[in-house]
Motif scaffolding. Structure first.
Motif, PDB file in Angstrom:
ATOM      1  N   GLU A  46       0.810  -1.222   0.000  1.00 20.84           N
ATOM      2  CA  GLU A  46       0.000   0.000   0.000  1.00 20.84           C
ATOM      3  C   GLU A  46       0.843   1.271   0.000  1.00 20.84           C
ATOM      4  N   GLN A  47       2.160   1.157   0.200  1.00 15.75           N
ATOM      5  CA  GLN A  47       3.031   2.333   0.183  1.00 15.75           C
ATOM      6  C   GLN A  47       3.818   2.471  -1.120  1.00 15.75           C
ATOM      7  N   VAL A  48       3.822   1.436  -1.946  1.00 12.65           N
ATOM      8  CA  VAL A  48       4.577   1.473  -3.201  1.00 12.65           C
ATOM      9  C   VAL A  48       3.594   1.758  -4.334  1.00 12.65           C
ATOM     10  N   TYR A  49       3.854   2.840  -5.049  1.00 13.03           N
ATOM     11  CA  TYR A  49       2.921   3.323  -6.071  1.00 13.03           C
ATOM     12  C   TYR A  49       3.466   3.093  -7.474  1.00 13.03           C
ATOM     13  N   LYS A  50       2.548   2.771  -8.379  1.00 11.65           N
ATOM     14  CA  LYS A  50       2.905   2.657  -9.789  1.00 11.65           C
ATOM     15  C   LYS A  50       2.371   3.885 -10.517  1.00 11.65           C
ATOM     16  N   THR A  51       2.995   4.193 -11.624  1.00 14.34           N
ATOM     17  CA  THR A  51       2.637   5.345 -12.442  1.00 14.34           C
ATOM     18  C   THR A  51       2.152   4.827 -13.782  1.00 14.34           C
ATOM     19  N   LEU A  52       0.895   5.117 -14.104  1.00 13.25           N
ATOM     20  CA  LEU A  52       0.283   4.622 -15.333  1.00 13.25           C
ATOM     21  C   LEU A  52      -0.146   5.799 -16.209  1.00 13.25           C
ATOM     22  N   VAL A  53       0.031   5.648 -17.512  1.00 16.50           N
ATOM     23  CA  VAL A  53      -0.291   6.725 -18.443  1.00 16.50           C
ATOM     24  C   VAL A  53      -1.459   6.290 -19.319  1.00 16.50           C
ATOM     25  N   THR A  54      -2.419   7.204 -19.442  1.00 18.04           N
ATOM     26  CA  THR A  54      -3.610   6.945 -20.251  1.00 18.04           C
ATOM     27  C   THR A  54      -3.730   8.021 -21.320  1.00 18.04           C
ATOM     28  N   GLN A  55      -4.665   7.762 -22.240  1.00 17.22           N
ATOM     29  CA  GLN A  55      -4.961   8.741 -23.276  1.00 17.22           C
ATOM     30  C   GLN A  55      -6.469   8.905 -23.350  1.00 17.22           C
ATOM     31  N   THR A  56      -6.934  10.148 -23.365  1.00 18.37           N
ATOM     32  CA  THR A  56      -8.366  10.416 -23.432  1.00 18.37           C
ATOM     33  C   THR A  56      -8.874  10.266 -24.859  1.00 18.37           C
ATOM     34  N   HIS A  57     -10.204  10.288 -25.001  1.00 21.79           N
ATOM     35  CA  HIS A  57     -10.806  10.177 -26.329  1.00 21.79           C
ATOM     36  C   HIS A  57     -10.407  11.335 -27.238  1.00 21.79           C
ATOM     37  N   ASP A  58      -9.983  12.457 -26.646  1.00 18.20           N
ATOM     38  CA  ASP A  58      -9.528  13.584 -27.471  1.00 18.20           C
ATOM     39  C   ASP A  58      -8.002  13.748 -27.432  1.00 18.20           C
ATOM     40  N   ASN A  59      -7.305  12.616 -27.197  1.00 21.57           N
ATOM     41  CA  ASN A  59      -5.845  12.506 -27.324  1.00 21.57           C
ATOM     42  C   ASN A  59      -5.008  13.263 -26.293  1.00 21.57           C
ATOM     43  N   GLU A  60      -5.575  13.551 -25.128  1.00 26.97           N
ATOM     44  CA  GLU A  60      -4.782  14.134 -24.045  1.00 26.97           C
ATOM     45  C   GLU A  60      -4.200  12.977 -23.221  1.00 26.97           C
ATOM     46  N   CYS A  77     -11.417   7.054 -13.429  1.00 25.10           N
ATOM     47  CA  CYS A  77     -10.331   7.921 -13.903  1.00 25.10           C
ATOM     48  C   CYS A  77     -10.856   8.960 -14.887  1.00 25.10           C
ATOM     49  N   ALA A  78     -11.713   8.532 -15.801  1.00 27.46           N
ATOM     50  CA  ALA A  78     -12.285   9.460 -16.778  1.00 27.46           C
ATOM     51  C   ALA A  78     -13.096  10.537 -16.059  1.00 27.46           C
ATOM     52  N   ARG A  79     -13.880  10.113 -15.067  1.00 25.64           N
ATOM     53  CA  ARG A  79     -14.667  11.079 -14.283  1.00 25.64           C
ATOM     54  C   ARG A  79     -13.742  12.084 -13.597  1.00 25.64           C
ATOM     55  N   ALA A  80     -12.698  11.578 -12.963  1.00 25.12           N
ATOM     56  CA  ALA A  80     -11.750  12.454 -12.259  1.00 25.12           C
ATOM     57  C   ALA A  80     -11.108  13.453 -13.214  1.00 25.12           C
ATOM     58  N   ALA A  81     -10.779  12.989 -14.415  1.00 28.84           N
ATOM     59  CA  ALA A  81     -10.109  13.836 -15.410  1.00 28.84           C
ATOM     60  C   ALA A  81     -11.091  14.721 -16.176  1.00 28.84           C
ATOM     61  N   GLY A  82     -12.400  14.503 -15.953  1.00 25.54           N
ATOM     62  CA  GLY A  82     -13.406  15.313 -16.634  1.00 25.54           C
ATOM     63  C   GLY A  82     -13.492  15.039 -18.116  1.00 25.54           C
ATOM     64  N   THR A  83     -13.354  13.774 -18.479  1.00 24.93           N
ATOM     65  CA  THR A  83     -13.406  13.394 -19.886  1.00 24.93           C
ATOM     66  C   THR A  83     -14.376  12.237 -20.071  1.00 24.93           C
ATOM     67  N   LYS A  84     -14.827  12.063 -21.302  1.00 23.78           N
ATOM     68  CA  LYS A  84     -15.808  11.024 -21.601  1.00 23.78           C
ATOM     69  C   LYS A  84     -15.231   9.630 -21.409  1.00 23.78           C
ATOM     70  N   LEU A  86     -11.202   7.209 -21.404  1.00 23.85           N
ATOM     71  CA  LEU A  86      -9.756   7.130 -21.601  1.00 23.85           C
ATOM     72  C   LEU A  86      -9.343   5.675 -21.570  1.00 23.85           C
ATOM     73  N   GLU A  87      -8.155   5.413 -22.070  1.00 18.62           N
ATOM     74  CA  GLU A  87      -7.622   4.046 -22.080  1.00 18.62           C
ATOM     75  C   GLU A  87      -6.125   4.093 -21.834  1.00 18.62           C
ATOM     76  N   MET A  88      -5.599   2.948 -21.403  1.00 19.18           N
ATOM     77  CA  MET A  88      -4.161   2.848 -21.164  1.00 19.18           C
ATOM     78  C   MET A  88      -3.422   3.014 -22.494  1.00 19.18           C
ATOM     79  N   ILE A  89      -2.262   3.659 -22.444  1.00 20.40           N
ATOM     80  CA  ILE A  89      -1.445   3.726 -23.658  1.00 20.40           C
ATOM     81  C   ILE A  89      -0.779   2.364 -23.857  1.00 20.40           C
ATOM     82  N   HIS A  90      -0.342   2.095 -25.071  1.00 19.21           N
ATOM     83  CA  HIS A  90       0.360   0.848 -25.362  1.00 19.21           C
ATOM     84  C   HIS A  90       1.767   0.906 -24.769  1.00 19.21           C
ATOM     85  N   VAL A  91       2.233  -0.221 -24.266  1.00 19.14           N
ATOM     86  CA  VAL A  91       3.573  -0.303 -23.669  1.00 19.14           C
ATOM     87  C   VAL A  91       4.630   0.225 -24.642  1.00 19.14           C
ATOM     88  N   LYS A  92       4.475  -0.077 -25.907  1.00 21.04           N
ATOM     89  CA  LYS A  92       5.467   0.350 -26.901  1.00 21.04           C
ATOM     90  C   LYS A  92       5.548   1.876 -27.040  1.00 21.04           C
TER      91      LYS A  92
END
Length: 161
Positions: A46-60, A77-84, A86-92
């Motif tokens: 619970e103290q070790v955090y991961k960092t994940l990157v997403t992309q919104t439907h309008d490419n933010e 996450c979409a609600r928090a970001a105020g967007t319709k 979002l999805e995880m970006i591809h690892v590549k």
């Protein structure tokens, strides 16, 4: 042996923010997932955090941080970001977007300062650990200092089990 400073550490140093850098041994074929890192470091999940990157439907691009054993709820996450949506970006695409590689993605020192959210339960922790920007390096710090420094918003981000 002197530890090499990562971009994340340099940013904290420049801002005069207190942190502790930790290193752990990582062999070429070792897993880079957060749970494995927490176990190597001997720290509670619970103290070790991961960092994940997403992309919104309008490419933010939007960054989310949560404990390593938890899973993002993309609707929350979409609600928090105020967007319709979002999805995880591809690892590549991680390096192209952030400048980091999988397993070494830090919320500090990315190519751009993307909007960042951290799970609201972070307030229960005195210290958290997250990637220092390189596999084998973790930063430990007061989560309130991180939130203030990066203007991170807190929100309910975790998928219910």
């Amino acid at each position: 042996m002197k530890q090499v400073k990562t971009n994340a550490m340099r940013l904290l140093d420049e801002a005069g923010i207190e942190y502790t850098a930790h290193s752990y041994t990582h062999k070429h074929n070792d897993p880079v997932d957060g749970i494995s890192v927490a176990e190597k470091m001997g720290q509670p999940l619970e103290q070790v955090y991961k960092t994940l990157v997403t992309q919104t439907h309008d490419n933010e691009y939007v960054v989310f941080m949560l404990p390593v054993a938890e899973e993002l709820d993309l609707k929350k996450c979409a609600r928090a970001a105020g967007t319709k949506s979002l999805e995880m970006i591809h690892v590549k695409d991680i390096h192209k977007i952030t400048g980091y590689i999988r397993g070494g993605c830090s919320p500090l020192g990315m190519k751009k300062d993307y909007r960042t959210f951290i799970d609201e339960n972070v307030i229960l922790q005195d210290r958290i650990y997250f990637s220092g920007g390189k596999i084998g390096v973790q930063i430990e710090m007061d989560p309130e200092d991180l939130i203030r420094f990066r203007h991170i918003e807190t929100a309910d981000l975790i998928k219910e089990k």
